[in-house]
Design an enzyme around this catalytic site. Sequence first.
Site, PDB file in Angstrom:
ATOM      1  N   GLY A  33       9.685  -2.071  -4.743  1.00 53.29           N
ATOM      2  CA  GLY A  33       8.284  -1.701  -4.612  1.00 53.29           C
ATOM      3  C   GLY A  33       8.151  -0.217  -4.301  1.00 53.29           C
ATOM      4  O   GLY A  33       9.139   0.480  -4.011  1.00 53.29           O
ATOM      5  N   ASN A  34       6.939   0.283  -4.354  1.00 52.00           N
ATOM      6  CA  ASN A  34       6.666   1.685  -4.052  1.00 52.00           C
ATOM      7  C   ASN A  34       5.195   1.872  -3.753  1.00 52.00           C
ATOM      8  O   ASN A  34       4.360   1.047  -4.134  1.00 52.00           O
ATOM      9  CB  ASN A  34       7.130   2.618  -5.190  1.00 52.00           C
ATOM     10  CG  ASN A  34       7.001   1.970  -6.551  1.00 52.00           C
ATOM     11  OD1 ASN A  34       5.911   1.873  -7.102  1.00 52.00           O
ATOM     12  ND2 ASN A  34       8.119   1.498  -7.096  1.00 52.00           N
ATOM     13  N   SER A  50      13.000   6.872  -3.804  1.00 52.55           N
ATOM     14  CA  SER A  50      13.692   5.792  -4.508  1.00 52.55           C
ATOM     15  C   SER A  50      14.808   5.193  -3.645  1.00 52.55           C
ATOM     16  O   SER A  50      15.648   5.918  -3.105  1.00 52.55           O
ATOM     17  CB  SER A  50      14.287   6.330  -5.813  1.00 52.55           C
ATOM     18  OG  SER A  50      15.028   5.333  -6.482  1.00 52.55           O
ATOM     19  N   GLY A  51      14.815   3.855  -3.525  1.00 55.08           N
ATOM     20  CA  GLY A  51      15.950   3.129  -2.980  1.00 55.08           C
ATOM     21  C   GLY A  51      16.278   3.370  -1.530  1.00 55.08           C
ATOM     22  O   GLY A  51      17.421   3.171  -1.117  1.00 55.08           O
ATOM     23  N   SER A  79      10.390   7.615  -6.174  1.00 52.34           N
ATOM     24  CA  SER A  79      10.352   6.310  -6.819  1.00 52.34           C
ATOM     25  C   SER A  79      10.407   6.480  -8.329  1.00 52.34           C
ATOM     26  O   SER A  79       9.777   7.377  -8.893  1.00 52.34           O
ATOM     27  CB  SER A  79       9.059   5.583  -6.439  1.00 52.34           C
ATOM     28  OG  SER A  79       8.832   4.507  -7.318  1.00 52.34           O
ATOM     29  N   GLU A  81       8.947   4.853 -10.366  1.00 52.47           N
ATOM     30  CA  GLU A  81       7.646   4.549 -10.947  1.00 52.47           C
ATOM     31  C   GLU A  81       6.620   5.655 -10.704  1.00 52.47           C
ATOM     32  O   GLU A  81       5.414   5.414 -10.778  1.00 52.47           O
ATOM     33  CB  GLU A  81       7.118   3.224 -10.391  1.00 52.47           C
ATOM     34  CG  GLU A  81       8.052   2.048 -10.556  1.00 52.47           C
ATOM     35  CD  GLU A  81       8.363   1.668 -11.997  1.00 52.47           C
ATOM     36  OE1 GLU A  81       7.828   2.322 -12.917  1.00 52.47           O
ATOM     37  OE2 GLU A  81       9.149   0.727 -12.205  1.00 52.47           O
ATOM     38  N   HIS A 100       2.678  -0.858  -5.401  1.00 48.53           N
ATOM     39  CA  HIS A 100       3.435  -1.693  -6.342  1.00 48.53           C
ATOM     40  C   HIS A 100       4.306  -2.642  -5.529  1.00 48.53           C
ATOM     41  O   HIS A 100       5.180  -2.215  -4.776  1.00 48.53           O
ATOM     42  CB  HIS A 100       4.289  -0.823  -7.256  1.00 48.53           C
ATOM     43  CG  HIS A 100       5.332  -1.599  -8.024  1.00 48.53           C
ATOM     44  ND1 HIS A 100       5.077  -2.823  -8.582  1.00 48.53           N
ATOM     45  CD2 HIS A 100       6.631  -1.313  -8.292  1.00 48.53           C
ATOM     46  CE1 HIS A 100       6.182  -3.273  -9.180  1.00 48.53           C
ATOM     47  NE2 HIS A 100       7.135  -2.368  -9.004  1.00 48.53           N
ATOM     48  N   HIS A 102       6.349  -6.723  -5.058  1.00 45.87           N
ATOM     49  CA  HIS A 102       7.131  -7.762  -5.723  1.00 45.87           C
ATOM     50  C   HIS A 102       6.874  -9.102  -5.033  1.00 45.87           C
ATOM     51  O   HIS A 102       7.800  -9.717  -4.484  1.00 45.87           O
ATOM     52  CB  HIS A 102       8.624  -7.426  -5.663  1.00 45.87           C
ATOM     53  CG  HIS A 102       9.036  -6.289  -6.533  1.00 45.87           C
ATOM     54  ND1 HIS A 102      10.343  -6.078  -6.903  1.00 45.87           N
ATOM     55  CD2 HIS A 102       8.323  -5.289  -7.107  1.00 45.87           C
ATOM     56  CE1 HIS A 102      10.421  -4.990  -7.666  1.00 45.87           C
ATOM     57  NE2 HIS A 102       9.204  -4.498  -7.791  1.00 45.87           N
ATOM     58  N   HIS A 165       8.347  -8.837 -13.394  1.00 47.51           N
ATOM     59  CA  HIS A 165       8.622  -7.724 -12.491  1.00 47.51           C
ATOM     60  C   HIS A 165       7.848  -7.823 -11.172  1.00 47.51           C
ATOM     61  O   HIS A 165       8.461  -7.954 -10.118  1.00 47.51           O
ATOM     62  CB  HIS A 165       8.291  -6.413 -13.223  1.00 47.51           C
ATOM     63  CG  HIS A 165       8.667  -5.166 -12.491  1.00 47.51           C
ATOM     64  ND1 HIS A 165       9.065  -4.022 -13.147  1.00 47.51           N
ATOM     65  CD2 HIS A 165       8.689  -4.863 -11.180  1.00 47.51           C
ATOM     66  CE1 HIS A 165       9.311  -3.066 -12.260  1.00 47.51           C
ATOM     67  NE2 HIS A 165       9.094  -3.560 -11.047  1.00 47.51           N
TER      68      HIS A 165
END
Length: 223
Positions: A33-34, A50-51, A79, A81, A100, A102, A165
């Site tokens: 997610g982000n 990111s991550g 991210s 995205e 965003h 999940h 997703h």
Amino acid sequence: MPSSKDVKPDLQELVRLSGVRMIDSGLTVATWGNISCCDRETGLMYITPSGMNYHEIVYDDINVYDLKGNLVQGHRRPSIEHDMHRGMYNARPEISACVHTHPIFSTVFSSMGENIPINLHDEAAQALGDTVRCADYCLPGTIDLASAVVRAMGEKANACLLRNHGAVCIGEDMDGAFKVSTVLEMVAEIYWRIRATGSTYIPISDENVAAMQMFVKTKYGQY
């Protein structure tokens, strides 16, 4: 042109705290997610890295971009995205936050490539804006996915599904985007449970959907 002097640390902190809020609420797991916000005054977008573990991120791990995609401030890989978030801000000038997630039940429908109707429940009619459409499948982090999300969201919806997703939810502010995220997952679970019984739901009329949306805009809450 915006520059690093326009960066607001309080908005970096807002995005950091929102990442913690997202993971603690169960709307995503691990580092997936982000989240972003957009300062419409300066035209700057603040987005999670990111991550990284959401509980370990500090405020200056939040990168800052202009809406053309130029890095204004930041030292982390953003991210993947970031184009999707930027695309939403360019397409929908009334919004200032994008989440965003999940979530389980929303992702059940995204994995079936199905839309979620808003005439299923009062809160869906009030919060989700329009049918929650499922975007075409595209690889994560691609321009194709960013374009698919903008198309699926359209001009009125506050959420869409990413096929196989997750979900994307938007709002006028961060609390608004989280409200949409929460309502979407609640309605997805209700829809799943109805389907699990082998039944169908009784739809709310278009007239009543429109009436509830007007009520939320003009009469709900405090002045």
